[in-house]
Design an enzyme around this catalytic site. Sequence first.
Site, short mmCIF file in Angstrom:
data_model
loop_
_atom_site.label_atom_id
_atom_site.label_comp_id
_atom_site.label_asym_id
_atom_site.label_seq_id
_atom_site.Cartn_x
_atom_site.Cartn_y
_atom_site.Cartn_z
N GLY A 78 22.61 18.80 60.70
CA GLY A 78 21.95 17.53 60.38
C GLY A 78 22.86 16.54 59.68
N SER A 79 22.74 15.26 60.02
CA SER A 79 23.62 14.24 59.47
C SER A 79 23.11 12.86 59.88
CB SER A 79 25.04 14.46 59.99
OG SER A 79 25.00 14.71 61.39
N ARG A 80 23.95 11.82 59.69
CA ARG A 80 23.57 10.50 60.13
C ARG A 80 24.81 9.67 60.41
NH1 ARG A 80 20.84 7.24 55.12
NH2 ARG A 80 21.88 5.34 55.80
N MET B 158 20.39 12.10 62.50
CA MET B 158 20.56 13.17 63.48
C MET B 158 19.94 14.44 62.91
SD MET B 158 24.58 12.33 64.08
CE MET B 158 24.87 13.61 65.31
#
Length: 219
Positions: free
Chosen positions: A187-189, A99
Amino acid sequence: MTIHKEGFASIGLAGAFVLLTNWLLRYFMGEIEWLTTTWLVVSLVFFFIIVQFFRKPTRITPIHPNHVIAPCDGKVVVIEEVVETEYFKGPRRQVSIFMSPINVHINWNPIAGVVNYFKYHPGKYLVAWHPKSSTENERTTTVIKAPNGVEVLFRQIAGALAKRIVWYVKEGQQVSQGSEMGFIKFGSRVDIYLPLDADIKVNLEEKTTGGITVLAHLK
């Protein structure tokens, strides 16, 4: 544009920052027109970006008992067989979605069922695409058991900018497919762990739409 509830405080702070800095700059350096104008433009762009982080789109999930729906917006960065060591302690098919800061950061439940397991892990803030981020970063692990007994595990993983993970699920809770389960700031995942016989429906580098894109078909 609808704003997610998690964004009210951050947007308020960003708005106050924009107003205060522009007022101070004009009060003390109002004669330097290029400086005040430049900062006004920069600060408004900053405010708009913050607002974009917390937008809440309307999504209508195509409900299907054998489908695994993407839990977030982003791009598929991993499709591989791995050994999941926290819950399954065995081989699973992993699909990871990165993301970026411009994506919607809401997370959706990929299947319907009962939350069999949930755990929050404090940790580091490595960049989200780092291989060790799924085991060393701040993260949550959620396992949902579908009515047919199949279990799907997924992790919210904080990135270098995302230092706050929010979740709305707990063990024993019944959840519906496509319902909102949490939020990751910036931001991440998200990693999803599927049975080995799951039929993967996405490809590497493919963009996903949370709550809509079909990641896999469960057999």
